[in-house]
Design an enzyme around this catalytic site. Structure first.
Site, mmCIF file in Angstrom:
data_model
loop_
_atom_site.group_PDB
_atom_site.id
_atom_site.type_symbol
_atom_site.label_atom_id
_atom_site.label_comp_id
_atom_site.label_asym_id
_atom_site.label_seq_id
_atom_site.Cartn_x
_atom_site.Cartn_y
_atom_site.Cartn_z
ATOM 1 N N GLU A 69 1.772 -11.120 40.910
ATOM 2 C CA GLU A 69 2.309 -10.587 42.254
ATOM 3 C C GLU A 69 3.423 -9.484 42.326
ATOM 4 O O GLU A 69 4.419 -9.856 43.277
ATOM 5 C CB GLU A 69 1.946 -11.229 43.318
ATOM 6 C CG GLU A 69 0.677 -11.921 43.286
ATOM 7 C CD GLU A 69 0.309 -12.638 44.917
ATOM 8 O OE1 GLU A 69 1.533 -13.146 45.490
ATOM 9 O OE2 GLU A 69 -0.778 -13.153 45.086
ATOM 10 N N GLU A 85 -6.851 -14.932 41.726
ATOM 11 C CA GLU A 85 -6.627 -15.627 42.820
ATOM 12 C C GLU A 85 -7.455 -15.121 44.067
ATOM 13 O O GLU A 85 -7.705 -14.120 44.556
ATOM 14 C CB GLU A 85 -5.192 -15.631 43.462
ATOM 15 C CG GLU A 85 -3.992 -16.334 42.622
ATOM 16 C CD GLU A 85 -2.731 -16.339 42.965
ATOM 17 O OE1 GLU A 85 -2.456 -16.521 44.327
ATOM 18 O OE2 GLU A 85 -1.932 -16.260 42.460
HETATM 19 O O1 AHR Z 1 -1.899 -19.557 45.504
HETATM 20 C C1 AHR Z 1 -0.641 -19.424 46.162
HETATM 21 C C2 AHR Z 1 0.063 -18.485 45.770
HETATM 22 O O2 AHR Z 1 -0.581 -17.315 46.605
HETATM 23 C C3 AHR Z 1 0.489 -18.059 44.677
HETATM 24 O O3 AHR Z 1 1.538 -18.665 44.075
HETATM 25 C C4 AHR Z 1 0.952 -16.700 44.495
HETATM 26 O O4 AHR Z 1 0.630 -15.943 43.681
HETATM 27 C C5 AHR Z 1 -0.087 -16.330 45.946
HETATM 28 O O5 AHR Z 1 0.794 -15.564 46.668
#
Ligand code: AHR
Length: 499
Positions: A164, A283
């Site tokens: 990210e 994610e």
């Molecule tokens: O999964 C939780 C968080 O969400 C992670 O650390 C991050 O990559 C995202 O913003």
């Protein structure tokens, strides 16, 4: 069966273990737990992970990785430094690290997906981590790995180039140009060390990011030839009781995927490249993120606890139905999304929950994931259901039926994954399966409840489970089913009986 989207890539059923909250400590790793093995891994959690069936796990973050020194987590445990962890404002004991993770993953037959720190670190540290993990031997870091108990290389194939990096909250956050250059040079260096690696560049951390689209275009403009994947992250939640919109979240996920494909292909077209960048949806989940932000604003963290309770969301029936729909979205785009990780695996927005020293149980979202990972085999088929549509405040007009299907030409087995998005009306579904030579009804399981906010807890771990759907019939190649409102259903069909 002639309308196949792509093979069901096993990497679609990935998960994510971050050094965050209690995902690692008191989640997968708890040496003092009564069920712990010699490596300190909780046996009850290992059993639940096996049942869940993740195929690949991303590690060690997440935001955590952007401040992580991987070497803190290897070698004799008593010598490992205790560090401040800035992403989640906690204390990292480093009692679990790369070698423990690899032992855990290999023991479960899970493919590792390793993230390197491109926040506070750069090319040299990524190369060092790669030398330690993958170099066969005869160099300082590969020999150190052997001395630490892993003579064989870890053979990690898939690597994330940071996490990210578009997010201002990220340690070492960068502009698209800065990150694209760093990703390209890190990729070039890693590939010089090992040409066969599969590399993931960071896309946007969400479709609603102000830089979404421009970020992907600029980053890929710098590193298109050097990487194989671009990442996507998406979290959804129900806002202000708007269940209709929430249930339509997978339609937003569809758009997000299609926009990233279009952006990546635009970069490819401008380069006159025949190469296609694949998508790593590394994610995705339901996460009550606005509650997290509110709590953080009201109560900013002031201390540095070890393994605190962070974002331990309790999932409902409605959340599980959305997770089922998100899995459908991944399947529908299996021609371009060839890797995905649900975030996360244990305790932190997770399908598996634990009590320190105590019980472990399945959240509602465990069920659609486990069933889809088990039943989706062979190839994803293109389905174009015709169904009533309704308006949603957040995502516009959507179909009330969300469907995906898979078919395995070898065994003849097929599976349908069906979501009824109506909040109040059952839906009668009919599907013509005559093209799937001789399939026979095998089982139909549905997740639904009169109380769409019902959830599992340690004391009531089976409040929300899959139940047999008795309203599913197969007659003369025509399948009919009744789907309750706010429900997720998996219909599994056996192949033809051999003559
Ligand atoms: O999964 C939780 C968080 O969400 C992670 O650390 C991050 O990559 C995202 O913003």
């Amino acid at each position: 069966p002639a309308f196949a989207v792509a093979p069901v890539h096993r990497r679609l059923f990935g998960s994510f273990v971050e050094h965050m909250g209690r995902c690692v400590y008191t989640g997968i790793y708890e040496p003092d737990h009564p069920s712990a093995d010699a490596d300190g891994l909780r046996g009850d959690v290992l059993d639940l992970i096996t049942e869940l069936g993740p195929t690949m796990v991303r590690y060690p973050g997440g935001n955590f990785v952007s401040g992580y020194r991987w070497e803190d987590g290897v070698g004799p445990k008593e010598d490992r430094p205790v560090r401040r962890e800035l992403a989640w404002h906690s204390t990292e004991t480093n009692q679990f690290g790369l070698d423990e993770f690899m032992r855990w993953a290999r023991g479960l037959d899970i493919e590792p997906m390793m993230a390197v720190n491109l926040g506070t670190r750069g090319i040299q540290e990524a190369l060092d981590l790669h030398e330690y993990a993958n170099h066969p031997g005869g160099t300082a870091l590969s020999d150190l790995r052997a001395a630490n108990g892993s003579p064989d290389p870890h053979a990690i194939r898939m690597w994330c180039l940071g996490n990210e990096m578009d997010g201002p909250w990220q340690l070492g956050h960068k502009t698209a140009r800065e990150y694209g250059r760093l990703a390209a040079e890190t990729a070039r260096a890693l590939r010089t060390a090992e040409p066969g690696l599969e590399l993931v560049a960071c896309g946007s951390s969400g479709r609603s990011m102000p830089t979404f689209g421009a970020w992907e275009a600029e980053v890929l403009g710098e590193c298109y030839d050097e990487v194989d994947f671009v990442s996507l992250h998406a979290y959804y939640e129900e806002h202000d009781g708007d269940l209709r919109s929430f249930l339509a979240a997978p339609a937003d996920m569809d758009r997000f995927i299609e926009e990233v494909v279009a952006t990546a292909d635009h970069v490819g077209a401008r380069r006159k490249s025949s190469k296609r960048i694949m998508l790593s949806f590394d994610e995705w989940n339901v996460w009550y993120l606005s509650r997290f932000h509110r709590e953080q604003a009201e109560n900013p963290p002031s201390d540095w606890p070890v393994a605190p309770r962070v974002i331990e969301d309790r999932y409902s029936v409605a959340d599980a139905v959305v997770v089922g729909g998100m899995l459908n979205s991944l399947l529908r785009h299996a021609d371009r999304v060839t890797a995905a990780s649900q975030a996360q695996l244990v305790n932190v927005i997770a399908p598996i929950m634990t009590e320190p020293g105590g019980r472990a149980w399945r959240q509602s979202i465990f069920h659609p994931f486990a069933r889809t990972a088990a039943a989706a085999r062979g190839r994803v088929l293109r389905v174009e259901p015709s169904a009533p549509r309704h308006d949603t405040a957040l995502y516009g007009e959507v179909s009330l039926l969300d469907a995906a299907a898979t078919h395995d030409p070898e065994s003849g087995r097929a599976a349908l994954f069906l979501v009824n998005r109506s909040t109040d009306t059952p839906m009668e579904v009919s599907a013509d399966l005559r093209g799937l030579d001789g399939v026979a009804a095998a089982s139909a399981l549905t997740l639904s409840d009169d109380d769409v906010y019902a959830a599992n807890t340690a004391d009531d771990p089976d409040r929300v489970v899959l139940k047999e759907n008795k309203d599913v019939r197969l007659d003369g190649g025509r399948l009919t089913a009744v789907l309750p409102p706010v429900s997720w259903t998996c219909v599994e069909l056996a192949g033809p009986t051999p003559a």
